[in-house]
Write an enzyme that holds these catalytic residues in place. Structure first.
Site, PDB file in Angstrom:
ATOM      1  N   ASP A  39      12.630  11.019  27.890  1.00 35.72           N
ATOM      2  CA  ASP A  39      13.284   9.919  27.196  1.00 35.72           C
ATOM      3  C   ASP A  39      14.798  10.129  27.246  1.00 35.72           C
ATOM      4  OD1 ASP A  39      14.405   8.408  24.785  1.00 35.72           O
ATOM      5  OD2 ASP A  39      12.310   7.790  24.734  1.00 35.72           O
ATOM      6  N   ILE A  40      15.554   9.057  27.445  1.00 37.76           N
ATOM      7  CA  ILE A  40      17.019   9.192  27.528  1.00 37.76           C
ATOM      8  C   ILE A  40      17.661   9.380  26.155  1.00 37.76           C
ATOM      9  CG2 ILE A  40      17.243   7.933  29.708  1.00 37.76           C
ATOM     10  CD1 ILE A  40      18.258   5.528  28.032  1.00 37.76           C
ATOM     11  N   GLU A 105      10.106  -1.464  21.350  1.00 39.74           N
ATOM     12  CA  GLU A 105      11.368  -1.928  21.912  1.00 39.74           C
ATOM     13  C   GLU A 105      11.252  -2.385  23.360  1.00 39.74           C
ATOM     14  OE1 GLU A 105      14.238   1.145  21.259  1.00 39.74           O
ATOM     15  OE2 GLU A 105      14.113   0.973  19.090  1.00 39.74           O
ATOM     16  N   HIS A 110       3.660   2.248  26.638  1.00 41.31           N
ATOM     17  CA  HIS A 110       4.155   3.611  26.869  1.00 41.31           C
ATOM     18  C   HIS A 110       3.715   4.501  25.711  1.00 41.31           C
ATOM     19  CE1 HIS A 110       7.367   1.424  24.736  1.00 41.31           C
ATOM     20  NE2 HIS A 110       7.776   2.580  24.239  1.00 41.31           N
ATOM     21  N   HIS A 112       4.728   7.976  23.764  1.00 40.51           N
ATOM     22  CA  HIS A 112       5.732   9.012  23.525  1.00 40.51           C
ATOM     23  C   HIS A 112       4.989  10.326  23.292  1.00 40.51           C
ATOM     24  CE1 HIS A 112       9.126   6.207  22.531  1.00 40.51           C
ATOM     25  NE2 HIS A 112       8.108   5.401  22.245  1.00 40.51           N
TER      26      HIS A 112
END
Length: 126
Positions: A39-40, A105, A110, A112
């Site tokens: 993750d960025i 978002e 997805h 996490h």
């Protein structure tokens, strides 16, 4: 079969663009069914995102429209990522948001993968 109407799939979402190699990602795993990358904006010392390669908005959409091979491949990819990162012994948390109440978002399914420290309770009481 119906698609999740609360958040339509956007072919220009950031994960779709990563899948098309239009945006770079720090990939940790890839196979025919899934892509996993850091993750960025990490929320834990280890924060990896695992996405299916198909255009699915949420678990509901994925479970209704994906074929058995895609479902099995994606679930196995999440497990592979956790094992390869050495997260099984100390523990890890999986989180998949779906829809506006969950604060999803990006309109692409997805998961996490959070780890690297004690993560506290599942939800805050606020």
């Amino acid at each position: 079969m119906p698609i999740d109407a609360t958040l339509p799939y956007d072919t220009d979402n950031i994960f779709a663009r990563i899948l098309r190699n239009e945006i770079p990602a720090r990939t940790v795993y890839e196979d025919d069914y899934a892509l996993a990358f850091h993750d960025i904006n990490p929320q834990a010392p280890t924060h990896i995102l695992v996405i299916p390669k198909g255009a699915y908005v949420s678990w509901d959409d994925f479970s209704a429209r994906a074929n058995d091979a895609e479902i099995a491949g994606f679930v196995r990819a999440v497990g592979h990522v956790a094992r390869a990162a050495g997260l099984v012994e100390p523990g890890y948390r999986l989180l998949a948001n779906a829809g506006p109440d969950s604060h999803q978002e990006v309109p692409h399914l997805h998961v996490h993968v959070f780890a690297g420290r004690p993560l506290g309770p599942m939800l805050s009481k606020t």
